[in-house]
Motif scaffolding. Sequence first.
Motif, PDB file in Angstrom:
ATOM      1  N   GLY A   3       0.793  -1.221   0.000  1.00 46.83           N
ATOM      2  CA  GLY A   3       0.000   0.000   0.000  1.00 46.83           C
ATOM      3  C   GLY A   3       0.820   1.263   0.000  1.00 46.83           C
ATOM      4  O   GLY A   3       0.299   2.341  -0.309  1.00 46.83           O
ATOM      5  N   ASN A   4       2.111   1.169   0.350  1.00 45.40           N
ATOM      6  CA  ASN A   4       2.960   2.351   0.303  1.00 45.40           C
ATOM      7  C   ASN A   4       3.217   2.759  -1.138  1.00 45.40           C
ATOM      8  O   ASN A   4       3.085   1.978  -2.068  1.00 45.40           O
ATOM      9  N   ARG A   5       3.639   3.975  -1.320  1.00 47.67           N
ATOM     10  CA  ARG A   5       3.775   4.548  -2.649  1.00 47.67           C
ATOM     11  C   ARG A   5       5.012   4.015  -3.375  1.00 47.67           C
ATOM     12  O   ARG A   5       5.960   3.514  -2.776  1.00 47.67           O
ATOM     13  N   ALA A   6       4.974   4.177  -4.688  1.00 51.14           N
ATOM     14  CA  ALA A   6       6.113   3.810  -5.524  1.00 51.14           C
ATOM     15  C   ALA A   6       6.048   4.613  -6.811  1.00 51.14           C
ATOM     16  O   ALA A   6       4.967   5.002  -7.270  1.00 51.14           O
ATOM     17  N   THR A   7       7.202   4.879  -7.384  1.00 45.81           N
ATOM     18  CA  THR A   7       7.278   5.413  -8.736  1.00 45.81           C
ATOM     19  C   THR A   7       7.579   4.254  -9.664  1.00 45.81           C
ATOM     20  O   THR A   7       8.523   3.496  -9.431  1.00 45.81           O
ATOM     21  N   ILE A   8       6.762   4.084 -10.690  1.00 43.99           N
ATOM     22  CA  ILE A   8       7.022   3.032 -11.663  1.00 43.99           C
ATOM     23  C   ILE A   8       7.342   3.689 -13.003  1.00 43.99           C
ATOM     24  O   ILE A   8       6.754   4.702 -13.367  1.00 43.99           O
ATOM     25  N   ALA A   9       8.308   3.101 -13.694  1.00 45.23           N
ATOM     26  CA  ALA A   9       8.788   3.735 -14.920  1.00 45.23           C
ATOM     27  C   ALA A   9       9.182   2.696 -15.953  1.00 45.23           C
ATOM     28  O   ALA A   9       9.659   1.608 -15.613  1.00 45.23           O
ATOM     29  N   ARG A  10       8.966   3.048 -17.197  1.00 48.51           N
ATOM     30  CA  ARG A  10       9.501   2.296 -18.326  1.00 48.51           C
ATOM     31  C   ARG A  10      10.159   3.329 -19.228  1.00 48.51           C
ATOM     32  O   ARG A  10       9.472   4.111 -19.891  1.00 48.51           O
ATOM     33  N   CYS A  11      11.470   3.374 -19.213  1.00 44.94           N
ATOM     34  CA  CYS A  11      12.158   4.462 -19.879  1.00 44.94           C
ATOM     35  C   CYS A  11      13.522   4.021 -20.402  1.00 44.94           C
ATOM     36  O   CYS A  11      14.027   2.958 -20.052  1.00 44.94           O
ATOM     37  N   ASP A  12      14.099   4.872 -21.249  1.00 40.38           N
ATOM     38  CA  ASP A  12      15.366   4.583 -21.906  1.00 40.38           C
ATOM     39  C   ASP A  12      16.516   5.245 -21.157  1.00 40.38           C
ATOM     40  O   ASP A  12      16.436   6.428 -20.795  1.00 40.38           O
ATOM     41  N   GLU A  13      17.588   4.488 -20.945  1.00 40.74           N
ATOM     42  CA  GLU A  13      18.782   5.081 -20.342  1.00 40.74           C
ATOM     43  C   GLU A  13      19.485   5.934 -21.398  1.00 40.74           C
ATOM     44  O   GLU A  13      19.801   5.463 -22.499  1.00 40.74           O
ATOM     45  N   VAL A  14      19.731   7.197 -21.062  1.00 42.44           N
ATOM     46  CA  VAL A  14      20.327   8.126 -22.023  1.00 42.44           C
ATOM     47  C   VAL A  14      21.705   8.613 -21.595  1.00 42.44           C
ATOM     48  O   VAL A  14      22.405   9.266 -22.376  1.00 42.44           O
ATOM     49  N   ASN A  15      22.103   8.324 -20.380  1.00 41.60           N
ATOM     50  CA  ASN A  15      23.422   8.748 -19.905  1.00 41.60           C
ATOM     51  C   ASN A  15      23.897   7.810 -18.802  1.00 41.60           C
ATOM     52  O   ASN A  15      23.129   7.448 -17.910  1.00 41.60           O
ATOM     53  N   TYR A  16      25.149   7.392 -18.878  1.00 39.28           N
ATOM     54  CA  TYR A  16      25.777   6.612 -17.815  1.00 39.28           C
ATOM     55  C   TYR A  16      27.148   7.218 -17.543  1.00 39.28           C
ATOM     56  O   TYR A  16      28.001   7.255 -18.435  1.00 39.28           O
ATOM     57  N   SER A  17      27.351   7.702 -16.329  1.00 34.97           N
ATOM     58  CA  SER A  17      28.588   8.386 -15.958  1.00 34.97           C
ATOM     59  C   SER A  17      29.249   7.680 -14.784  1.00 34.97           C
ATOM     60  O   SER A  17      28.579   7.209 -13.856  1.00 34.97           O
ATOM     61  N   ILE A  18      30.587   7.609 -14.828  1.00 38.48           N
ATOM     62  CA  ILE A  18      31.394   7.030 -13.755  1.00 38.48           C
ATOM     63  C   ILE A  18      32.345   8.095 -13.239  1.00 38.48           C
ATOM     64  O   ILE A  18      32.996   8.792 -14.020  1.00 38.48           O
ATOM     65  N   SER A  19      32.433   8.226 -11.924  1.00 36.94           N
ATOM     66  CA  SER A  19      33.348   9.180 -11.304  1.00 36.94           C
ATOM     67  C   SER A  19      34.314   8.431 -10.394  1.00 36.94           C
ATOM     68  O   SER A  19      33.883   7.599  -9.581  1.00 36.94           O
ATOM     69  N   ASN A  20      35.627   8.723 -10.546  1.00 34.91           N
ATOM     70  CA  ASN A  20      36.667   8.056  -9.754  1.00 34.91           C
ATOM     71  C   ASN A  20      37.538   9.096  -9.042  1.00 34.91           C
ATOM     72  O   ASN A  20      38.678   9.339  -9.432  1.00 34.91           O
ATOM     73  N   PRO A  21      37.038   9.714  -7.984  1.00 37.00           N
ATOM     74  CA  PRO A  21      37.821  10.732  -7.270  1.00 37.00           C
ATOM     75  C   PRO A  21      38.970  10.105  -6.489  1.00 37.00           C
ATOM     76  O   PRO A  21      38.865   8.968  -6.003  1.00 37.00           O
ATOM     77  N   VAL A  22      40.058  10.844  -6.351  1.00 37.24           N
ATOM     78  CA  VAL A  22      41.245  10.309  -5.700  1.00 37.24           C
ATOM     79  C   VAL A  22      41.017  10.055  -4.212  1.00 37.24           C
ATOM     80  O   VAL A  22      41.657   9.184  -3.611  1.00 37.24           O
ATOM     81  N   GLY A  23      40.091  10.795  -3.617  1.00 35.54           N
ATOM     82  CA  GLY A  23      39.915  10.681  -2.170  1.00 35.54           C
ATOM     83  C   GLY A  23      38.581  10.121  -1.736  1.00 35.54           C
ATOM     84  O   GLY A  23      38.191  10.289  -0.570  1.00 35.54           O
ATOM     85  N   ASP A  24      37.889   9.459  -2.639  1.00 30.43           N
ATOM     86  CA  ASP A  24      36.561   8.975  -2.256  1.00 30.43           C
ATOM     87  C   ASP A  24      36.208   7.736  -3.086  1.00 30.43           C
ATOM     88  O   ASP A  24      36.956   7.315  -3.971  1.00 30.43           O
ATOM     89  N   VAL A  25      35.029   7.158  -2.796  1.00 22.75           N
ATOM     90  CA  VAL A  25      34.571   5.953  -3.475  1.00 22.75           C
ATOM     91  C   VAL A  25      34.194   6.267  -4.927  1.00 22.75           C
ATOM     92  O   VAL A  25      33.760   7.378  -5.251  1.00 22.75           O
TER      93      VAL A  25
END
Length: 255
Positions: free
Chosen positions: A95-117
């Motif tokens: 009964g709790n809420r949810a967002t449901i979606a059917r959509c296309d992935e348009v961007n995938y980004s990866i970040s690799n900072p020197v001092g973090d995950v």
Amino acid sequence: MPTFVHGRSTKIYLDEFDMTDYFNSADVALTNDTAEVTSYGATSKAYLLGLADGTLSLAGMWTADTDATDEELHAILGSASAANITVAQAAGTIGNRATIARCDEVNYSISNPVGDVSTVTADFQGTSNSGALGTMTYGITAGVQLTTGSSIDYNALGNLAGVDGAASSTAGGAALLHVPTNSVGGGTTTIKVQHDSASDFSSAADLISFTAVAAATKTSEMVVCSGTVNRYVRATATSAGSSGSITFMVTFARF
């Protein structure tokens, strides 16, 4: 007093995967374009509503684990098949809420900072071309959780608790299924959404039937229905299997 929800209770499902352990942010934006129609002599601007739009962004931790962020987000980028996504708020309660979606992935980004995950960000665009969405205007809509997302033994499946929609509706709806784990052996599992005008489901009728889930198979599917949706809806499941358990999340949205 308002009932607020803490974001830490959110769960993320992407196709046949429970991705909750990898993401820590989920943002949804629904917008309508406007066209200005202000004429001479007007004392304030006037607008017409135009085209609807919906976007969804997920962010979290990068990992090369099997079926985790990097593998799955790479796999669906540019795919001809749109992604099925559920963002379940205060997950785990029917009964709790949810967002449901059917959509296309348009961007995938990866970040690799020197001092973090190392982190990832994925952006998704809702579109009327993302499958048979009926009148799901944005490709993204608000719904309710019909399951808890917990594992259920094959011989303990049945009718889950009903959800009160306050009134019947006439424009159909969409149900979204995610099966992230499935060890049921010896037969298929059938999962449906039923509706009824009575809270005890004394005259329950099938509203949506998902494709039978094969033994030991993970899957995801969105199914759209048209016409009347009665006031009360619930998920129900049966199995022809002889062993094992299955974890599945079902969400439903009225149009």
